[in-house]
Design a protein around this motif. Structure first.
Motif, mmCIF file in Angstrom:
data_model
loop_
_atom_site.group_PDB
_atom_site.id
_atom_site.type_symbol
_atom_site.label_atom_id
_atom_site.label_comp_id
_atom_site.label_asym_id
_atom_site.label_seq_id
_atom_site.Cartn_x
_atom_site.Cartn_y
_atom_site.Cartn_z
ATOM 1 N N VAL A 98 61.747 -81.809 -6.027
ATOM 2 C CA VAL A 98 61.544 -83.238 -5.769
ATOM 3 C C VAL A 98 60.174 -83.680 -6.282
ATOM 4 O O VAL A 98 60.043 -84.735 -6.902
ATOM 5 N N ILE A 99 59.154 -82.864 -6.030
ATOM 6 C CA ILE A 99 57.824 -83.242 -6.509
ATOM 7 C C ILE A 99 57.788 -83.272 -8.022
ATOM 8 O O ILE A 99 57.172 -84.155 -8.620
ATOM 9 N N ILE A 100 58.460 -82.339 -8.646
ATOM 10 C CA ILE A 100 58.554 -82.383 -10.106
ATOM 11 C C ILE A 100 59.253 -83.652 -10.539
ATOM 12 O O ILE A 100 58.853 -84.302 -11.507
ATOM 13 N N GLY A 101 60.294 -84.026 -9.805
ATOM 14 C CA GLY A 101 60.991 -85.267 -10.095
ATOM 15 C C GLY A 101 60.082 -86.479 -9.987
ATOM 16 O O GLY A 101 60.223 -87.450 -10.713
ATOM 17 N N LEU A 102 59.122 -86.420 -9.079
ATOM 18 C CA LEU A 102 58.189 -87.531 -8.912
ATOM 19 C C LEU A 102 57.128 -87.529 -10.014
ATOM 20 O O LEU A 102 56.694 -88.588 -10.454
ATOM 21 N N VAL A 103 56.718 -86.340 -10.442
ATOM 22 C CA VAL A 103 55.572 -86.232 -11.351
ATOM 23 C C VAL A 103 55.933 -86.311 -12.829
ATOM 24 O O VAL A 103 55.246 -86.957 -13.613
ATOM 25 N N PHE A 111 50.333 -84.919 -6.455
ATOM 26 C CA PHE A 111 51.557 -84.128 -6.534
ATOM 27 C C PHE A 111 51.381 -82.885 -7.387
ATOM 28 O O PHE A 111 51.948 -81.835 -7.097
ATOM 29 N N LEU A 134 52.067 -79.091 -6.144
ATOM 30 C CA LEU A 134 52.943 -78.180 -6.883
ATOM 31 C C LEU A 134 52.306 -76.807 -7.015
ATOM 32 O O LEU A 134 52.970 -75.785 -6.875
ATOM 33 N N ALA A 161 64.652 -78.992 -13.100
ATOM 34 C CA ALA A 161 64.312 -80.236 -12.405
ATOM 35 C C ALA A 161 63.517 -81.152 -13.327
ATOM 36 O O ALA A 161 63.744 -82.364 -13.371
ATOM 37 N N ALA A 178 64.760 -84.731 -14.553
ATOM 38 C CA ALA A 178 63.941 -85.891 -14.199
ATOM 39 C C ALA A 178 63.608 -86.703 -15.436
ATOM 40 O O ALA A 178 63.718 -87.933 -15.434
ATOM 41 N N TYR A 236 66.482 -90.744 -10.583
ATOM 42 C CA TYR A 236 66.012 -89.502 -11.190
ATOM 43 C C TYR A 236 65.337 -88.574 -10.185
ATOM 44 O O TYR A 236 65.369 -87.350 -10.352
ATOM 45 N N ILE A 237 64.717 -89.143 -9.135
ATOM 46 C CA ILE A 237 64.040 -88.288 -8.153
ATOM 47 C C ILE A 237 65.073 -87.435 -7.417
ATOM 48 O O ILE A 237 64.929 -86.216 -7.291
ATOM 49 N N ALA A 283 66.733 -84.881 -9.806
ATOM 50 C CA ALA A 283 65.868 -83.737 -10.094
ATOM 51 C C ALA A 283 65.868 -82.780 -8.904
ATOM 52 O O ALA A 283 65.955 -81.552 -9.071
ATOM 53 N N GLY A 284 65.788 -83.329 -7.705
ATOM 54 C CA GLY A 284 65.800 -82.484 -6.512
ATOM 55 C C GLY A 284 67.089 -81.695 -6.404
ATOM 56 O O GLY A 284 67.091 -80.486 -6.158
#
Lengths: 87, 232
Positions: A36-41, B179, B183, B199, B203, B215-216, B219-220
């Motif tokens: 999810v964080i990768i999706g955000l970044v 973020f 990570l 992911a 994304a 996309y969030i 990706a998750g």
């Protein structure tokens, strides 16, 4: 809006109270935070340019070396401002 | 999954630690809150309405999306659906916390989950993974972010159009920096490479090809499914 958002915050907890989890599902859930964080970044960075990428590399270096958010965040912000001015 | 999860506590010390860890993050959140307040005013909300939205919803991404859809008469169904889609990721986030918190009381679990912002959740998972063993972190982090979000929204709305360009101070990069740092702490070894790469690709493609915030969530899900599949 509020009700729907609150529901999304509670459903995950509620669901798992009632249904146990096989190992594959557990491995999948464990990967969620990073994914999810990768999706955000990633889209943020992809939408940026060399200043953002350079600053991101710097943030990663500081984070790996120090593990400190208090350091990496200002470093990143300063770096992006400087790089935007230079590039 | 780790071997048997140790019983996680819920203590005031945890709450304080969560709050303290979140203070630098709160600066970035405040910047966005001010921007949201200004935009809300421009969309026709009053200061009180903007504050109320931030206070009741407390989910920045969906709030910004709602503003983009905000015309008169207000398209309630569209906005509710958009909010649901944007915030679906919370379901994954809550589910990810469950293994640690399931033995806590419902009050502790659902109470702190009500304030589960992206950053609070990320801070909490990082802390739990590092062995912090205290779900109070979620509440402390959530409270700091909640107070910051509502207060900065009010400031932004009250200040109206007199706001400086956030990009001038790199404030728009604050979240990315946050973020990325999280990570690094979440990195758990080689087995993360493939799921995280998947992911990232999903994304990138989804944010380019699909509208909104899908996309969030995608990706998750993609990263999670990959990890589940690989765990042979």
């Amino acid at each position: 809006m509020a009700a729907v958002t609150l529901a999304t915050r509670w459903v995950g907890l509620w669901f798992l109270d009632r249904f146990p989890l096989p190992p594959r599902a557990a491995a999948a859930l464990e990967a969620v935070p990073g994914a999810v964080i990768i999706g955000l970044v990633v889209p943020e960075l992809a939408g940026g340019g060399p200043p953002e990428w350079g600053a991101a590399v710097l943030v990663l270096l500081v984070a790996v070396r120090t593990g400190s958010l208090v350091l990496s965040m200002p470093v990143g912000m300063a770096a992006v401002v400087v790089l935007r001015a230079l590039l | 999954m780790n071997q048997a999860e140790p019983t996680v506590r819920f203590t005031r010390a945890g709450v304080v630690r969560g709050a303290r860890t979140t203070v630098p993050i709160a600066l970035g959140v405040a910047a966005f809150g001010v921007v949201f307040g200004v935009l809300a005013r421009q969309a026709g909300l009053t200061t009180a309405e903007a504050g109320l939205m931030s206070g009741l919803v407390f989910a920045g991404a969906s709030q910004f999306v709602a503003l983009e859809l905000w015309v008169h008469p207000v398209p309630v169904v569209t906005i509710v659906l958009a909010t649901l889609v944007v915030n679906l990721r919370h379901i994954l986030m809550g589910a990810a916390l469950h293994p640690w918190v399931h033995r806590l009381s419902p009050g502790e679990r659902y109470g702190s989950a009500a304030l589960m912002a992206d950053e609070a959740w990320a801070v909490t998972v990082t802390d739990l993974r590092a062995g912090g063993g205290d779900a109070g972190v979620l509440l402390g982090s959530g409270l700091v972010l909640y107070g910051t979000w509502v207060a900065s929204t009010l400031v932004g709305a009250a200040a109206g159009a007199a706001v400086t360009d956030p990009a001038r101070y790199g404030l728009d990069f604050a979240f990315t920096a946050i973020f990325l740092t999280l990570l690094v702490s979440l990195w758990d070894g080689r087995h993360d490479v493939v799921p995280w790469t998947v992911a990232a690709l999903v994304a990138a493609v989804a944010s380019w090809g699909l509208p909104g915030q899908w996309y969030i969530l995608m990706a998750g899900v993609a990263g999670a499914v990959t990890a589940g599949v690989l765990r042979g």
